[in-house]
Structures are given as C-alpha cells and as structure tokens.
Design a protein around this motif. Structure first.
Motif, PDB file in Angstrom:
ATOM      1  N   ARG A 109       0.834  -1.210   0.000  1.00 25.88           N
ATOM      2  CA  ARG A 109       0.000   0.000   0.000  1.00 25.88           C
ATOM      3  C   ARG A 109       0.869   1.261   0.000  1.00 25.88           C
ATOM      4  N   GLN A 112       2.725   1.585  -3.443  1.00 25.33           N
ATOM      5  CA  GLN A 112       1.857   2.045  -4.524  1.00 25.33           C
ATOM      6  C   GLN A 112       1.541   3.528  -4.376  1.00 25.33           C
ATOM      7  N   ARG A 116       2.875   6.500  -7.053  1.00 32.65           N
ATOM      8  CA  ARG A 116       2.002   7.476  -7.721  1.00 32.65           C
ATOM      9  C   ARG A 116       2.527   8.897  -7.513  1.00 32.65           C
ATOM     10  N   VAL A 167       4.970   2.491 -10.834  1.00 32.36           N
ATOM     11  CA  VAL A 167       3.603   2.040 -10.534  1.00 32.36           C
ATOM     12  C   VAL A 167       3.429   0.588 -10.969  1.00 32.36           C
ATOM     13  N   TRP A 170       5.298  -1.763  -8.568  1.00 29.31           N
ATOM     14  CA  TRP A 170       4.606  -2.047  -7.312  1.00 29.31           C
ATOM     15  C   TRP A 170       3.316  -2.828  -7.524  1.00 29.31           C
ATOM     16  N   ALA A 171       2.778  -2.783  -8.724  1.00 27.64           N
ATOM     17  CA  ALA A 171       1.658  -3.669  -9.041  1.00 27.64           C
ATOM     18  C   ALA A 171       2.139  -5.118  -9.025  1.00 27.64           C
TER      19      ALA A 171
END
Length: 231
Positions: A109, A112, A116, A167, A170-171
């Motif tokens: 969490r 991510q 961003r 991004v 981290w996905a």
C-alpha cells in the motif's frame, strides 16, 4: 561491556557497501577498533565473518583487505538472485503467517502510494523491506540468510536506477502478495521471477564504468549503536 562481534560486523559491512572503504584497501584491526570504539577482539571476529561472506580477503604481507570482485562474480550474484527469490516466494506461499501478510500488504500500500507520487528514495527503502519480509516469510533461515547476503553484495557492487514505471513495479509486488496469500506457490514463483528479471536491467556495475566514483562518506564516524545492544 563487550560489544558483540556481529554488531561490529554489521557496521564494517555497511561501510564497505557505502564505499567508505575502497575495493582493495587494507583493513587493519587497530584502526577499525578505534573507528568503531571497540577492542580488537570483536573486530578480528567480524573480519573472519566478512571474509566468509566475500567482502574481505586476507593477503600475504597485507592482511585483511576489501575484496575486489570481478565483473563475472558480480553477474553471478544477479543470476543467483533470479533463482533464489522465486524459490523464497514459493516457500512463502506455503509457510507465511498472518503477521507476514499484514506487513507485506502494508508495504505494498505504501509503495503504490509513493509510486504514484514519484518518491523514488522512499520506494528504494520500501522495496528492500518488502523483499526482506518476503524472504522471512519463506520459513527457511538458511534461504533468508542467503538472500540477505545477496542483497548486501548487490548493493555494494551495483548502482540501481529507479524503474522506468514504478507504478507497474509495485503492481507486481501486489501480485506477489496476492499469490502468497492464496497459498499459490507456482503463481508466486512465476510473478517473482518476472519481477526479478525486470529489475535486473536497472542495475549498473559501480566499478565497470571508467571514472565513476562511488559516493563515500569518509568523515562519518560509524560508531556501533550502543543503545540497541542494551535491549
């Protein structure tokens, strides 16, 4: 109070990784003992441990020196990581605890969110904590120890660029945790293998580029943390 050798070992290793001691430079017990504020006994034990780990070598007429790994040895480290990290993830899918999952999900969490925002420094630290926790979740102290040592040596030999798409990176971390949470070892292994392979391309050898200098903090006094030793 006698300072544990492992604390001295950690301090010396951290300084080697940070580039405080150049590759090939001598490491004398007397100077190290003075620098870290300890006796020569824990320094001697620490140097033996670091030699076993590959950070230090003993040379005739010179004594202990910082190792000088070859490019092939450095490349081998990345290959070993590509084999061991997927294995660790697969084991974690079978052996993780709820505490491990809670930490991993929290790190994802945060990662991510920071991705961003484009905060690359936070992402580097979070990524390290993520992979350390994933290794611990494997339930194998030997594997965890090997992966920890690999991370230290890779950090010493390579400069790591920020991923082109943090991004997306981290996905992938999130997909690894999802597979681990479901107990799907094969999926965890496959996603981790893909993630590790992609991350390898952003590693650049520190000593392969002529004229490149590793950032060094020569004036810092890296004293052993006495507070942590009391607990």
């Amino acid at each position: 109070m006698r300072i544990p050798a492992h604390s001295v070992c950690t301090a010396i290793r951290d300084d080697i990784v940070a580039g405080v001691y150049e590759r090939g430079s001598r490491l004398t017990e007397e100077l190290l003992a003075r620098r870290y504020g300890v006796s020569r006994v824990p320094v001697r034990e620490a140097l033996r441990t670091l030699e076993a780990e590959g950070f230090v070598v003993t040379r005739r007429h010179a004594g202990a020196c910082v190792a000088e790994p070859t490019e092939q040895e450095a490349a081998d480290l990345l290959e070993m990581r590509m084999l061991l990290e997927p294995l660790g993830a697969s084991r974690a899918a079978q052996r993780r605890t709820e505490a491990h999952l809670k930490v991993l999900r929290g790190l994802v969490r945060l990662g991510q969110e920071r991705a961003r925002r484009g905060n690359s420094e936070d992402l580097r630290s979070l990524g390290g904590w993520f992979h350390e926790t994933l290794a611990q979740a494997s339930g194998s102290p030997a594997l965890t120890s090997m992966l920890t040592q690999l991370r230290h040596k890779i950090a010493w030999m390579y400069a790591v660029e920020a991923p082109a798409n943090p991004v997306e990176s981290w996905a992938e971390h999130g997909a690894i945790v999802d597979a681990v949470a479901r107990g799907d070892g094969e999926r965890a292994r496959a996603v981790t293998a893909q993630h590790t392979e992609r991350s390898t391309v952003v590693h650049r050898l520190r000593f392969a580029v002529p004229g490149e200098r590793t950032e060094r903090v020569r004036n810092s006094q890296h004293a052993v943390n006495m507070t942590s030793l009391r607990h």
